[in-house]
Design a protein around this motif. Structure first.
Motif, mmCIF file in Angstrom:
data_model
loop_
_atom_site.group_PDB
_atom_site.id
_atom_site.type_symbol
_atom_site.label_atom_id
_atom_site.label_comp_id
_atom_site.label_asym_id
_atom_site.label_seq_id
_atom_site.Cartn_x
_atom_site.Cartn_y
_atom_site.Cartn_z
ATOM 1 N N VAL A 46 1.003 -1.243 0.262
ATOM 2 C CA VAL A 46 -0.202 -0.256 0.213
ATOM 3 C C VAL A 46 1.328 1.504 0.113
ATOM 4 N N ILE A 47 1.944 1.191 1.400
ATOM 5 C CA ILE A 47 2.658 2.663 1.064
ATOM 6 C C ILE A 47 3.834 2.983 0.451
ATOM 7 N N LYS A 48 4.522 1.437 -0.417
ATOM 8 C CA LYS A 48 5.683 2.012 -1.507
ATOM 9 C C LYS A 48 4.307 1.595 -2.723
ATOM 10 N N PRO A 49 3.509 1.245 -2.848
ATOM 11 C CA PRO A 49 2.900 1.769 -4.484
ATOM 12 C C PRO A 49 2.496 3.561 -4.092
ATOM 13 N N ASN A 50 1.748 3.938 -3.439
ATOM 14 C CA ASN A 50 1.135 5.158 -2.976
ATOM 15 C C ASN A 50 2.237 5.905 -3.391
ATOM 16 N N ASN A 51 3.559 5.052 -3.198
ATOM 17 C CA ASN A 51 4.842 6.583 -3.184
ATOM 18 C C ASN A 51 5.031 6.536 -4.375
ATOM 19 N N CYS A 52 5.459 5.697 -5.811
ATOM 20 C CA CYS A 52 5.678 5.286 -6.658
ATOM 21 C C CYS A 52 6.947 4.072 -6.484
ATOM 22 N N LEU A 53 7.087 3.864 -5.833
ATOM 23 C CA LEU A 53 7.964 2.504 -5.450
ATOM 24 C C LEU A 53 7.608 1.467 -5.784
ATOM 25 N N ALA A 54 8.604 0.522 -5.830
ATOM 26 C CA ALA A 54 7.814 -1.691 -6.467
ATOM 27 C C ALA A 54 7.786 -1.921 -5.060
ATOM 28 N N PRO A 55 6.884 -2.212 -4.507
ATOM 29 C CA PRO A 55 7.577 -3.605 -3.673
ATOM 30 C C PRO A 55 8.643 -4.788 -3.934
ATOM 31 N N ASP A 56 8.955 -4.413 -2.624
ATOM 32 C CA ASP A 56 10.227 -6.217 -3.166
ATOM 33 C C ASP A 56 8.774 -7.364 -3.204
ATOM 34 N N GLN A 57 9.960 -8.325 -4.332
ATOM 35 C CA GLN A 57 8.489 -9.271 -4.061
ATOM 36 C C GLN A 57 9.369 -10.530 -3.114
ATOM 37 N N GLY A 58 9.937 -10.264 -3.080
ATOM 38 C CA GLY A 58 10.447 -11.415 -1.530
ATOM 39 C C GLY A 58 10.199 -10.894 -0.423
ATOM 40 N N VAL A 59 10.383 -9.843 0.502
ATOM 41 C CA VAL A 59 10.206 -9.531 1.130
ATOM 42 C C VAL A 59 8.178 -9.944 1.280
ATOM 43 N N VAL A 60 8.048 -9.572 0.083
ATOM 44 C CA VAL A 60 6.292 -10.293 0.054
ATOM 45 C C VAL A 60 5.655 -11.225 0.234
ATOM 46 N N ALA A 61 6.475 -12.244 -0.525
ATOM 47 C CA ALA A 61 6.611 -13.303 -0.133
ATOM 48 C C ALA A 61 6.465 -13.962 1.674
ATOM 49 N N GLU A 62 7.778 -13.927 1.946
ATOM 50 C CA GLU A 62 7.941 -13.919 2.926
ATOM 51 C C GLU A 62 7.074 -13.608 4.170
ATOM 52 N N ALA A 63 6.880 -12.257 4.152
ATOM 53 C CA ALA A 63 5.551 -12.135 5.047
ATOM 54 C C ALA A 63 4.675 -12.542 4.588
ATOM 55 N N GLU A 64 3.847 -12.869 3.365
ATOM 56 C CA GLU A 64 2.461 -13.813 3.335
ATOM 57 C C GLU A 64 3.381 -14.604 4.219
ATOM 58 N N ALA A 65 4.133 -15.630 4.079
ATOM 59 C CA ALA A 65 4.291 -16.512 4.423
ATOM 60 C C ALA A 65 3.936 -16.953 6.278
ATOM 61 N N LYS A 66 4.612 -15.704 6.423
ATOM 62 C CA LYS A 66 4.393 -15.609 7.470
ATOM 63 C C LYS A 66 3.067 -15.358 8.276
ATOM 64 N N LEU A 67 2.181 -14.587 7.744
ATOM 65 C CA LEU A 67 0.853 -13.851 7.838
ATOM 66 C C LEU A 67 0.055 -15.761 8.126
ATOM 67 N N GLY A 68 0.863 -16.519 6.249
ATOM 68 C CA GLY A 68 -0.129 -17.486 6.606
ATOM 69 C C GLY A 68 -0.651 -18.313 7.236
ATOM 70 N N ASN A 69 0.931 -18.470 8.067
ATOM 71 C CA ASN A 69 0.739 -19.752 9.923
ATOM 72 C C ASN A 69 -0.005 -18.819 10.717
ATOM 73 N N VAL A 70 0.332 -17.909 11.321
ATOM 74 C CA VAL A 70 -1.017 -16.983 11.599
ATOM 75 C C VAL A 70 -2.294 -17.571 11.460
ATOM 76 N N LEU A 71 -2.727 -17.012 10.347
ATOM 77 C CA LEU A 71 -3.892 -17.191 10.096
ATOM 78 C C LEU A 71 -4.090 -18.905 10.516
ATOM 79 N N ASP A 72 -3.132 -19.793 10.075
ATOM 80 C CA ASP A 72 -4.103 -20.965 10.310
ATOM 81 C C ASP A 72 -3.866 -21.495 12.009
ATOM 82 N N VAL A 73 -2.847 -21.024 12.815
ATOM 83 C CA VAL A 73 -3.927 -21.073 14.232
ATOM 84 C C VAL A 73 -5.350 -20.262 14.108
ATOM 85 N N TYR A 74 -5.029 -19.215 14.155
ATOM 86 C CA TYR A 74 -6.780 -18.711 14.147
ATOM 87 C C TYR A 74 -7.740 -19.073 13.316
ATOM 88 N N GLU A 75 -7.381 -20.228 12.108
ATOM 89 C CA GLU A 75 -8.638 -20.809 11.621
ATOM 90 C C GLU A 75 -9.369 -22.193 13.107
#
Length: 143
Positions: A46-75
């Motif tokens: 959100v913030i980087k693209p709103n400032n015309c900056l491209a997100p680092d897809q490696g960082v995104v993938a890592e954060a998605e994996a971590k959040l996915g693990n947390v959401l599995d516990v929530y499930e």
């Protein structure tokens, strides 16, 4: 605390020490497990693209994996209760609202929507009238 500051005759939630500890545990989970990858995704998607900056897809993938693990516990937890800590809406749920609101506007929405109980919980708490009022006040302040 609400259980100490209510007015006579008001219905307040009274919990014993065990119930308070359970809620406190889920507050810690939000703070230390959910919020860090959620905030990273919001910054990158959100913030980087709103400032015309491209997100680092490696960082995104890592954060998605971590959040996915947390959401599995929530499930798993949401199979036991309507909300994270109990069958009542608590501060443990409330603390998720800003990040959930932002994540639902990003491709990371798929992480929440792919988990049926998490999806239902998310949409239920985002639809609460008090949260709608917060969003209305935020919009009014920005105009």
């Amino acid at each position: 605390m609400a259980h100490e500051s209510g007015k006579k005759g008001e219905e307040l939630v009274y919990w014993d020490g065990r119930e308070q500890a359970i809620v406190a545990n889920w507050v810690d989970v939000e703070d230390h497990q959910f919020e860090p990858p959620a905030a990273k995704l919001i910054f990158k998607m959100v913030i980087k693209p709103n400032n015309c900056l491209a997100p680092d897809q490696g960082v995104v993938a890592e954060a998605e994996a971590k959040l996915g693990n947390v959401l599995d516990v929530y499930e798993t937890q949401l199979a036991k209760f309507m909300s994270l800590a109990t069958d009542k809406y608590t501060i443990a749920d409330l603390l998720h609202l800003p990040n959930l609101q932002s994540l639902m506007g990003t491709p990371a929405k798929k992480l929440i929507e792919s988990r049926p109980r998490g999806r239902a919980w998310c949409y239920e708490i985002l639809a609460r009238p008090a949260w709608a009022k917060v969003l209305e006040m935020k919009h009014t302040a920005q105009v």
